[in-house]
Motif scaffolding. Structure first.
Motif, PDB file in Angstrom:
ATOM      1  N   GLU A  55      34.067  34.175  39.464  1.00 36.22           N
ATOM      2  CA  GLU A  55      34.339  32.600  39.202  1.00 36.22           C
ATOM      3  C   GLU A  55      34.808  32.141  38.144  1.00 36.22           C
ATOM      4  O   GLU A  55      34.951  30.853  38.119  1.00 36.22           O
ATOM      5  N   CYS A  56      34.932  32.956  37.039  1.00 42.66           N
ATOM      6  CA  CYS A  56      35.678  32.708  35.772  1.00 42.66           C
ATOM      7  C   CYS A  56      37.443  32.431  35.662  1.00 42.66           C
ATOM      8  O   CYS A  56      37.262  31.475  34.897  1.00 42.66           O
ATOM      9  N   TYR A  57      37.351  33.266  36.942  1.00 46.30           N
ATOM     10  CA  TYR A  57      38.694  32.455  36.863  1.00 46.30           C
ATOM     11  C   TYR A  57      38.684  31.488  38.039  1.00 46.30           C
ATOM     12  O   TYR A  57      40.424  31.175  38.870  1.00 46.30           O
ATOM     13  N   ALA A  58      37.944  30.860  38.503  1.00 49.80           N
ATOM     14  CA  ALA A  58      37.648  30.412  39.868  1.00 49.80           C
ATOM     15  C   ALA A  58      39.307  28.820  39.742  1.00 49.80           C
ATOM     16  O   ALA A  58      39.704  28.066  40.356  1.00 49.80           O
ATOM     17  N   GLY A  59      39.120  28.700  38.177  1.00 52.14           N
ATOM     18  CA  GLY A  59      39.615  26.856  38.151  1.00 52.14           C
ATOM     19  C   GLY A  59      41.716  26.874  38.233  1.00 52.14           C
ATOM     20  O   GLY A  59      42.055  26.565  38.186  1.00 52.14           O
ATOM     21  N   VAL A  60      41.741  28.730  38.319  1.00 53.11           N
ATOM     22  CA  VAL A  60      43.242  29.239  37.970  1.00 53.11           C
ATOM     23  C   VAL A  60      44.757  28.512  39.125  1.00 53.11           C
ATOM     24  O   VAL A  60      45.380  27.599  38.396  1.00 53.11           O
ATOM     25  N   ALA A  61      43.625  28.507  40.144  1.00 53.51           N
ATOM     26  CA  ALA A  61      44.489  27.421  41.084  1.00 53.51           C
ATOM     27  C   ALA A  61      44.749  25.913  40.729  1.00 53.51           C
ATOM     28  O   ALA A  61      46.345  25.313  41.123  1.00 53.51           O
ATOM     29  N   ASP A  62      43.770  25.035  40.101  1.00 53.73           N
ATOM     30  CA  ASP A  62      43.931  23.934  39.505  1.00 53.73           C
ATOM     31  C   ASP A  62      45.018  23.871  38.508  1.00 53.73           C
ATOM     32  O   ASP A  62      45.225  22.393  38.946  1.00 53.73           O
ATOM     33  N   ALA A  63      45.286  25.366  37.831  1.00 50.98           N
ATOM     34  CA  ALA A  63      46.179  25.274  36.950  1.00 50.98           C
ATOM     35  C   ALA A  63      47.409  25.360  37.706  1.00 50.98           C
ATOM     36  O   ALA A  63      48.668  25.425  36.673  1.00 50.98           O
ATOM     37  N   GLY A  64      47.585  25.612  38.616  1.00 54.68           N
ATOM     38  CA  GLY A  64      48.995  26.250  39.131  1.00 54.68           C
ATOM     39  C   GLY A  64      49.631  27.190  39.640  1.00 54.68           C
ATOM     40  O   GLY A  64      50.621  27.870  40.060  1.00 54.68           O
ATOM     41  N   ALA A  65      48.130  28.607  39.565  1.00 52.31           N
ATOM     42  CA  ALA A  65      48.746  29.373  39.886  1.00 52.31           C
ATOM     43  C   ALA A  65      47.778  30.464  40.895  1.00 52.31           C
ATOM     44  O   ALA A  65      46.760  29.875  41.512  1.00 52.31           O
ATOM     45  N   MET A 245      37.790  41.422  30.326  1.00 52.22           N
ATOM     46  CA  MET A 245      37.026  40.043  29.620  1.00 52.22           C
ATOM     47  C   MET A 245      35.667  40.824  28.987  1.00 52.22           C
ATOM     48  O   MET A 245      35.079  41.675  29.941  1.00 52.22           O
ATOM     49  N   ASN A 246      35.187  41.023  28.029  1.00 53.83           N
ATOM     50  CA  ASN A 246      33.729  41.090  27.826  1.00 53.83           C
ATOM     51  C   ASN A 246      32.963  40.558  28.242  1.00 53.83           C
ATOM     52  O   ASN A 246      32.367  39.304  28.170  1.00 53.83           O
ATOM     53  N   ARG A 247      31.404  41.294  29.323  1.00 49.48           N
ATOM     54  CA  ARG A 247      30.842  40.411  29.867  1.00 49.48           C
ATOM     55  C   ARG A 247      29.798  39.894  29.278  1.00 49.48           C
ATOM     56  O   ARG A 247      29.547  38.462  29.855  1.00 49.48           O
ATOM     57  N   SER A 248      29.396  40.336  27.789  1.00 47.24           N
ATOM     58  CA  SER A 248      28.333  39.198  27.157  1.00 47.24           C
ATOM     59  C   SER A 248      28.966  37.952  27.463  1.00 47.24           C
ATOM     60  O   SER A 248      27.965  36.512  27.453  1.00 47.24           O
ATOM     61  N   LEU A 249      29.703  37.823  26.983  1.00 46.95           N
ATOM     62  CA  LEU A 249      30.604  36.202  26.971  1.00 46.95           C
ATOM     63  C   LEU A 249      29.569  35.249  28.297  1.00 46.95           C
ATOM     64  O   LEU A 249      29.870  34.636  27.659  1.00 46.95           O
ATOM     65  N   TYR A 250      29.521  35.613  29.381  1.00 47.04           N
ATOM     66  CA  TYR A 250      29.559  34.298  30.391  1.00 47.04           C
ATOM     67  C   TYR A 250      28.450  35.313  31.351  1.00 47.04           C
ATOM     68  O   TYR A 250      27.868  34.974  32.102  1.00 47.04           O
ATOM     69  N   MET A 251      27.901  36.349  31.199  1.00 48.95           N
ATOM     70  CA  MET A 251      26.445  36.964  31.494  1.00 48.95           C
ATOM     71  C   MET A 251      25.567  38.203  30.875  1.00 48.95           C
ATOM     72  O   MET A 251      26.014  37.919  29.775  1.00 48.95           O
ATOM     73  N   ASP A 252      24.168  37.715  31.133  1.00 51.69           N
ATOM     74  CA  ASP A 252      23.666  39.011  30.451  1.00 51.69           C
ATOM     75  C   ASP A 252      23.620  40.455  31.321  1.00 51.69           C
ATOM     76  O   ASP A 252      22.710  40.721  32.392  1.00 51.69           O
ATOM     77  N   GLU A 253      23.802  41.309  30.558  1.00 48.53           N
ATOM     78  CA  GLU A 253      24.184  42.672  31.124  1.00 48.53           C
ATOM     79  C   GLU A 253      22.707  43.883  31.868  1.00 48.53           C
ATOM     80  O   GLU A 253      23.194  44.864  32.624  1.00 48.53           O
ATOM     81  N   ARG A 264      31.596  27.313  30.202  1.00 45.17           N
ATOM     82  CA  ARG A 264      32.890  27.252  29.320  1.00 45.17           C
ATOM     83  C   ARG A 264      33.958  27.839  29.534  1.00 45.17           C
ATOM     84  O   ARG A 264      35.110  27.365  29.192  1.00 45.17           O
ATOM     85  N   VAL A 265      33.608  28.935  29.622  1.00 46.80           N
ATOM     86  CA  VAL A 265      35.241  30.199  29.263  1.00 46.80           C
ATOM     87  C   VAL A 265      35.471  29.730  31.041  1.00 46.80           C
ATOM     88  O   VAL A 265      36.667  30.517  30.952  1.00 46.80           O
ATOM     89  N   ARG A 266      35.237  30.032  32.018  1.00 43.60           N
ATOM     90  CA  ARG A 266      35.540  29.158  32.926  1.00 43.60           C
ATOM     91  C   ARG A 266      36.799  27.987  32.253  1.00 43.60           C
ATOM     92  O   ARG A 266      38.021  27.872  33.229  1.00 43.60           O
ATOM     93  N   ASP A 267      36.429  26.776  32.213  1.00 43.06           N
ATOM     94  CA  ASP A 267      37.357  25.739  31.673  1.00 43.06           C
ATOM     95  C   ASP A 267      37.996  26.502  30.894  1.00 43.06           C
ATOM     96  O   ASP A 267      39.420  26.043  31.244  1.00 43.06           O
ATOM     97  N   GLN A 268      37.795  27.707  29.812  1.00 40.67           N
ATOM     98  CA  GLN A 268      38.809  27.947  28.773  1.00 40.67           C
ATOM     99  C   GLN A 268      39.869  28.897  29.560  1.00 40.67           C
ATOM    100  O   GLN A 268      41.249  28.545  29.367  1.00 40.67           O
TER     101      GLN A 268
END
Length: 285
Positions: A55-65, A245-253, A264-268
């Motif tokens: 999910e965090c990398y779900a937008g990479v195809a929109d960027a051309g990858a 990627m550090n999991r604490s950036l996007y999820m509660d471990e 926000r992480v996905r957009d970045q």
């Protein structure tokens, strides 16, 4: 955008006119095959999974990858391990060739993990050679053949191929690791100490991530495992980089739930992908 699926094995999203860039997620799947049987609790098995990375990398195809996501959980078979990284004591009969168990296998986290959640056993009996071979033939090799096919196609058409293998790591290192008890960086980039990709790709990804204020390290926590080792060949134009990627950036471990920051992480990370796509376009023939 095209969506391709090999049921139970992987999904792939291809943008129109894709750049020679692949983001692949090999250790985040949670589709347990019906034949899988374990004495471990599902909650413990799930702790082996790098949850929500796809999910965090779900937008990479929109960027051309191209985005490639493995469906099977690494508790079933770990796609980021060598195909012979098997403990001979965990199988009933003799493997047809010499096995190559690594220290990770001795700790129960090899190609076919024997423990989850740090210490919980996954099986109560040994596995047959036929069962392990089935997992290799129907999950491991189809996935890695797809990675290899995509990268070779990039190189044939563009002269270069850029491969980002995407993972997540616990915020605090476990007690049995070399960095035990330490707070890990936000992102750790692994190129197996300069052997799987050129330094320019590492610099480009590190610069993009640092631009968002993240602490970025290189080969500090993980140098890169089988996915980049197997496919990276910088001397032949194929550059493979592992991103942890550090999991604490996007999820509660503790609860294993998404944090609001995931969006926000996905957009970045979509912006990072766009940076890599531009980087690749400048070098493609």
């Amino acid at each position: 955008m095209q969506m391709d699926v090999m049921p139970g094995v992987f999904s792939r999203r291809d943008p129109a006119n894709a750049a020679p860039v692949l983001f692949e997620i090999p250790r985040s799947g949670a589709e347990y095959p019906r034949s899988f049987s374990s004495v471990a609790r599902l909650a413990d098995l799930q702790r082996s999974i790098s949850m929500y990375v796809e999910e965090c990398y779900a937008g990479v195809a929109d960027a051309g990858a191209i985005w490639l996501y493995a469906h099977c959980p690494n508790a079933y078979i770990d796609l980021n391990r060598h195909e012979l990284d098997i403990d001979p004591d965990q199988i009933e009969d003799e493997w047809p060739v010499s096995l190559q168990p690594s220290p990770k296998t001795k700790n129960g986290i090899g190609l076919i993990p024997t423990i989850c959640a740090g210490s919980q056993p996954i099986y109560e009996a040994k596995l047959s050679v036929a069962e392990v071979q089935h997992r290799l033939d129907h999950y491991y090799w189809p996935y890695h053949r797809e990675v290899a096919r995509l990268l070779e196609g990039f190189r044939e058409r563009h002269g270069v191929a850029y491969h980002l293998s995407c993972h997540s790591m616990p915020a605090i290192a476990a007690g049995n690791g070399p960095d035990a008890g330490q707070r890990r960086s936000d992102f750790d980039l692994g190129d197996r100490n300069g052997t799987t990709c050129g330094p320019e790709l590492v610099d480009a990804v590190a610069s993009a991530l640092s631009g968002f204020g993240y602490k970025v390290t290189r080969n500090a926590h993980f140098i890169g495992a089988e996915s980049v080792r197997k496919h990276g060949a910088p001397g032949q134009g194929i550059h493979s980089l592992q991103i942890e990627m550090n999991r604490s950036l996007y999820m509660d471990e503790d609860t294993r739930c998404r944090r609001p920051e995931l969006a926000r992480v996905r957009d970045q990370l979509t912006e990072v992908a766009a940076r890599v796509v531009r980087f690749a376009a400048e070098r493609a023939g």
